[in-house]
Design a protein around this motif. Structure first.
Motif, PDB file in Angstrom:
ATOM      1  N   SER A 184      63.073  23.237  70.030  1.00  0.00           N
ATOM      2  CA  SER A 184      64.491  23.550  69.827  1.00  0.00           C
ATOM      3  C   SER A 184      64.675  25.002  69.399  1.00  0.00           C
ATOM      4  N   LEU A 185      63.819  25.464  68.476  1.00  0.00           N
ATOM      5  CA  LEU A 185      63.913  26.855  68.042  1.00  0.00           C
ATOM      6  C   LEU A 185      63.701  27.800  69.228  1.00  0.00           C
ATOM      7  N   GLY A 186      62.775  27.439  70.126  1.00  0.00           N
ATOM      8  CA  GLY A 186      62.576  28.248  71.324  1.00  0.00           C
ATOM      9  C   GLY A 186      63.829  28.320  72.176  1.00  0.00           C
ATOM     10  N   LEU A 187      64.534  27.202  72.307  1.00  0.00           N
ATOM     11  CA  LEU A 187      65.773  27.201  73.083  1.00  0.00           C
ATOM     12  C   LEU A 187      66.822  28.098  72.433  1.00  0.00           C
ATOM     13  N   TYR A 188      66.917  28.050  71.102  1.00  0.00           N
ATOM     14  CA  TYR A 188      67.906  28.890  70.417  1.00  0.00           C
ATOM     15  C   TYR A 188      67.572  30.369  70.619  1.00  0.00           C
ATOM     16  N   ARG A 189      66.277  30.710  70.561  1.00  0.00           N
ATOM     17  CA  ARG A 189      65.885  32.103  70.782  1.00  0.00           C
ATOM     18  C   ARG A 189      66.237  32.542  72.209  1.00  0.00           C
ATOM     19  N   ALA A 190      66.050  31.634  73.156  1.00  0.00           N
ATOM     20  CA  ALA A 190      66.404  31.970  74.540  1.00  0.00           C
ATOM     21  C   ALA A 190      67.899  32.212  74.668  1.00  0.00           C
ATOM     22  N   MET A 191      68.701  31.391  74.013  1.00  0.00           N
ATOM     23  CA  MET A 191      70.151  31.558  74.082  1.00  0.00           C
ATOM     24  C   MET A 191      70.591  32.856  73.404  1.00  0.00           C
ATOM     25  N   LEU A 192      69.766  33.349  72.483  1.00  0.00           N
ATOM     26  CA  LEU A 192      70.078  34.607  71.790  1.00  0.00           C
ATOM     27  C   LEU A 192      69.463  35.813  72.490  1.00  0.00           C
ATOM     28  N   GLY A 193      68.784  35.568  73.602  1.00  0.00           N
ATOM     29  CA  GLY A 193      68.244  36.670  74.389  1.00  0.00           C
ATOM     30  C   GLY A 193      66.867  37.136  74.006  1.00  0.00           C
ATOM     31  N   ASP A 194      66.151  36.419  73.151  1.00  0.00           N
ATOM     32  CA  ASP A 194      64.810  36.812  72.726  1.00  0.00           C
ATOM     33  C   ASP A 194      63.792  36.040  73.562  1.00  0.00           C
ATOM     34  N   GLY A 195      63.557  36.509  74.781  1.00  0.00           N
ATOM     35  CA  GLY A 195      62.709  35.792  75.718  1.00  0.00           C
ATOM     36  C   GLY A 195      61.273  35.682  75.277  1.00  0.00           C
ATOM     37  N   ALA A 196      60.706  36.749  74.695  1.00  0.00           N
ATOM     38  CA  ALA A 196      59.299  36.721  74.286  1.00  0.00           C
ATOM     39  C   ALA A 196      59.057  35.655  73.221  1.00  0.00           C
ATOM     40  N   ALA A 197      59.933  35.623  72.209  1.00  0.00           N
ATOM     41  CA  ALA A 197      59.787  34.612  71.150  1.00  0.00           C
ATOM     42  C   ALA A 197      59.979  33.213  71.717  1.00  0.00           C
ATOM     43  N   ALA A 198      60.933  33.060  72.656  1.00  0.00           N
ATOM     44  CA  ALA A 198      61.199  31.754  73.243  1.00  0.00           C
ATOM     45  C   ALA A 198      59.965  31.228  73.972  1.00  0.00           C
ATOM     46  N   ARG A 199      59.299  32.101  74.781  1.00  0.00           N
ATOM     47  CA  ARG A 199      58.110  31.659  75.510  1.00  0.00           C
ATOM     48  C   ARG A 199      56.972  31.286  74.552  1.00  0.00           C
ATOM     49  N   GLU A 200      56.828  32.055  73.491  1.00  0.00           N
ATOM     50  CA  GLU A 200      55.788  31.736  72.512  1.00  0.00           C
ATOM     51  C   GLU A 200      56.040  30.370  71.871  1.00  0.00           C
ATOM     52  N   LEU A 201      57.296  30.072  71.602  1.00  0.00           N
ATOM     53  CA  LEU A 201      57.645  28.799  70.972  1.00  0.00           C
ATOM     54  C   LEU A 201      57.489  27.634  71.937  1.00  0.00           C
ATOM     55  N   VAL A 202      57.709  27.879  73.234  1.00  0.00           N
ATOM     56  CA  VAL A 202      57.433  26.838  74.230  1.00  0.00           C
ATOM     57  C   VAL A 202      55.967  26.421  74.139  1.00  0.00           C
ATOM     58  N   GLY A 203      55.073  27.407  74.079  1.00  0.00           N
ATOM     59  CA  GLY A 203      53.650  27.112  73.976  1.00  0.00           C
ATOM     60  C   GLY A 203      53.287  26.419  72.673  1.00  0.00           C
TER      61      GLY A 203
END
Length: 763
Positions: A660-679
């Motif tokens: 969920s945190l990864g999705l929120y980062r993606a919605m905020l435009g932080d793609g690198a953090a979002a991909r790391e959180l997916v993993g």
């Protein structure tokens, strides 16, 4: 000498016969016209004492000495035994055929005994031990009927007594099969990776066994139900006092070894006006305790009476006119009368007895504590929990050593952490538990709270140790077994979890909270169909509780049945609005394209539960559907992300939380953090289907459609309901639904939005 008194030649096992009655000393049975009659062991012993001296007066003191040893007992126990015997034999006390009362002296058997037959019972007279109940010195009723819980988990759990199942109107969209239960809402936690097919199947067998057994099982012979105490003459705002006294009395009696106390009865039970025998049939107990409470200023009047559910006779009654400062002594006297009437001896050698009946010596602290209990039991969100915590705080400010209030405060904060994902609540829980342990480390409620704290933090070994300690007290045994079951679920030990749930049901048969916990674990394992059955039982048992309807609505959303979900959620909101019900009603509006209504409902939800990151994320989802609300949506997602970080520091094993945190980062435009959180989410073992769905949306938002399709296929393979995929606005906008499973692309992208990112909607 009666030949049956001798063991020579086996004569001591021969039955007594008179009229249509056969009393078999060896089998400990009484048959009347061939039908077995239930009797407590002490009553059976009194009957044998009288039969051994037919026509002779047997003095009261002699009977008390023979049967009870005359230790810490009152003559009332003998009176109760005689009343049971008259009922079993069909004897009229006003025109007796078998037992004659010699007032102030004793009793005499006056029936005509047939001569001994010189052998054992003939085949026609001997009871069928596969179908009848025998009297044993364990004060438990045994049954040889097959028990699904025993067969699947424990091997020999005795049948549970019947439970009270109120008639309740079920929403039209809800099938009228067996319903179910739990304290509260479905938290949006990941499903637990374990052999949950087994857990769900046996948990359902537990519930099924209840329906099969509750009509045939007989009550434990030393068992009692405490009906809700009623308030007389006072204002409605005094109801908390009677309700609190009911709970304190139930807990105190549950702490008496050898006495089985029925699970709590819904508040409206006191208004049904059933007689004692009908209550016995509904609750499966040998006796019921009822009381009325009138409180006027510092004056207190309590009228209590104990009734035998077999005969309907009053075993004991008394009216207490006291001052409020005498409340603890009054509770002790009432409990003492109940225990003496049912068991015949007070637990005077157990110091925990009086401590349980007087957890504080300050009536003002006790009053604040009872107010906190009332608020806690009706809590549906953080606001209610805060008010309850304030009352417990008042109690502790008045009595700094009130360990029971401190333990309640600890468990309340854990509830806040687990249900509202409030990270600050965990810190408060640690402080409250630490203080409680300093006040009274031996108190069972303190050990139970410590177990909850360790479990919530993921320290499962220490949680088990604390639960095992609290299991030693009868008053907390059932909750301790629930705690252990939840630990075993988290560890993936399904068989042991099943066993612990079975023990909890055995100790607290018909307890809605136990069935609710089973329902939650069914949900957590992805078995939505069985979880729905469980939560339908919840609302049948507790139709007045908003949280059960809210959870049921969340499950219907999870199953894709929006119409049934709306009915259940509207029922919950009508009782008392809470964040989960409001955010899920907002989801239904969102799915129907009514974004303005969805935004309004989810704003209310976030206001009610401002520390729950899911409420803010759900609001962001609704705001994002309106192009004019883009900035507000980002603010909501930013708030959700900040809260999620604090939560995950304390729950680092929450795979869906990281996703969920990864999705929120993606919605905020932080793609690198979002991909790391997916993993990071996928490196954990929790709920692969839920994690896959959330990560699919994250990757779709980042434009990685190939990886998003891969996660969507994983989600489908894991059993994620199709509605949760097809209604996702991000998937529609990215064209993923046209190729993920061979569907045609939708003509419009506004008809089906995202249902809570694959999590169970709401709490």
């Amino acid at each position: 000498m009666d030949p049956r008194d001798s063991d020579a030649g086996g004569q001591g096992t021969q039955p007594y016969r008179f009229d249509e009655i056969v009393v078999d000393p060896a089998a400990h049975t009484v048959l009347r016209a061939g039908a077995a009659q239930p009797l407590e062991p002490k009553a059976f012993a009194v009957l044998l004492a009288l039969l051994r001296h037919p026509g002779e007066l047997v003095g009261r003191d002699e009977l008390l000495d023979q049967v009870w040893g005359h230790r810490h007992v009152t003559p009332g126990v003998l009176t109760r035994a005689i009343a049971q015997l008259r009922h079993a034999l069909g004897d009229d006390p006003h025109g007796p055929r078998y037992i004659q009362t010699r007032h102030a002296l004793g009793y005499c058997f006056i029936g005509h005994l047939a001569a001994p037959a010189g052998g054992s019972l003939d085949a026609a007279a001997r009871p069928d031990t596969s179908a009848t109940t025998t009297v044993t010195e364990t004060s438990e009723v045994a049954s040889t009927a097959a028990d699904p819980v025993a067969a699947a988990a424990i091997a020999s759990v005795p049948p549970a007594p019947p439970v009270w199942e109120p008639d309740v109107a079920v929403p039209a969209a809800v099938p009228a099969d067996p319903p179910a239960d739990l304290p509260g809402r479905l938290p949006r936690h990941p499903r637990i990776a374990m052999a949950l097919g087994t857990l769900a199947a046996v948990a359902l067998a537990v519930a099924g066994a209840w329906f099969v057994r509750d009509r045939a099982a007989r009550p434990a012979l030393t068992s009692v139900a405490v009906l809700p105490f009623t308030t007389l003459g006072g204002a409605p705002d005094q109801d908390y006092f009677a309700a609190g006294l009911t709970e304190e009395m139930r807990d105190a009696l549950a702490g008496v070894k050898g006495l089985k106390v029925a699970a709590s009865v819904p508040p409206q039970a006191g208004d049904e006006g059933l007689d004692a025998r009908r209550w016995g049939a509904r609750l499966g107990v040998a006796a019921i305790l009822q009381a009325s409470v009138r409180r006027e200023g510092q004056h207190l009047r309590i009228t209590a009476h104990l009734s035998d559910t077999t005969t309907g006779f009053t075993l004991w009654s008394h009216t207490y006119d006291r001052q409020l400062k005498d409340i603890f002594q009054t509770q002790t006297e009432i409990a003492g009368e109940v225990v003496q009437a049912l068991i015949g001896a007070l637990p005077t050698d157990d110091p925990r007895w009086r401590r349980r009946l007087a957890p504080t010596h300050n009536e003002a602290a006790f009053d604040a504590y009872l107010q906190g209990l009332q608020l806690l039991h009706h809590a549906t969100g953080p606001e209610d929990a805060t008010r309850a915590a304030e009352r417990f705080g008042q109690a502790l400010a008045t009595d700094h050593d009130f360990a029971k209030a401190q333990a309640k405060l600890c468990r309340l904060e854990i509830w806040q952490f687990e249900n509202a994902r409030n990270a600050a609540a965990f810190e408060r829980a640690m402080d409250a538990c630490r203080r409680a342990a300093q006040m009274d480390p031996g108190l069972a409620e303190v050990k139970l709270a410590v177990g909850d704290l360790y479990r919530a933090h993921g320290d499962l070994d220490r949680a088990l140790a604390a639960y095992r300690d609290s299991e030693q007290s009868p008053s907390t045994q059932a909750q301790a077994h629930i705690g252990m079951a939840k630990v075993y679920v988290a560890q993936g030990q399904s068989a042991r979890a099943i066993e612990e749930f079975g023990r909890a049901l055995e100790l607290s048969p018909g307890d809605a909270d136990v069935y609710a916990q089973i329902g939650y674990q069914q949900y957590a394992g992805g078995d939505i169909a069985h979880a729905l059955e469980s939560y339908r039982k919840v609302v049948a048992l507790r139709p007045e509780a908003a949280d059960g309807w809210s959870a049921l609505g969340a499950l219907y959303l999870e199953a894709g049945d929006s119409a049934a979900a709306a009915k259940a959620l509207e029922r919950a909101v009508a009782i008392k609005p809470d964040a989960a019900s409001l955010t899920n009603l907002g989801l239904i509006n969102y799915q129907q394209g009514d974004y303005a209504a969805a935004i309004a409902l989810r704003r209310r939800a976030a206001a009610l539960s401002p520390q729950d990151f899911l409420m803010w994320a759900n609001l962001g989802e609704a705001l994002q559907a309106d192009p004019a609300q883009t900035a507000a949506a980002r603010d909501a997602y930013r708030k959700a992300a900040d809260l999620a970080v604090n939560y995950l520091k304390l729950k680092p094993d929450d795979a869906a939380g990281w996703a969920s945190l990864g999705l929120y980062r993606a919605m905020l435009g932080d793609g690198a953090a979002a991909r790391e959180l997916v993993g990071r989410a996928e490196s954990l073992t929790g709920d692969p289907g839920e994690v896959a769905l959330i990560n699919a949306e994250t990757l779709a938002a980042l434009g990685d459609l190939a990886q998003a399709r891969l996660r969507l296929n994983r989600a489908r393979a894991a059993g994620v309901p199709d509605l949760q995929i097809t209604s996702n606005l991000t998937f529609r906008r990215r064209g993923l639904l046209a190729t993920a499973a061979g569907e045609s692309a939708p003509a419009s992208s506004s008809s089906a939005p995202n249902p809570n990112h694959g999590h169970p909607p709401g709490e």
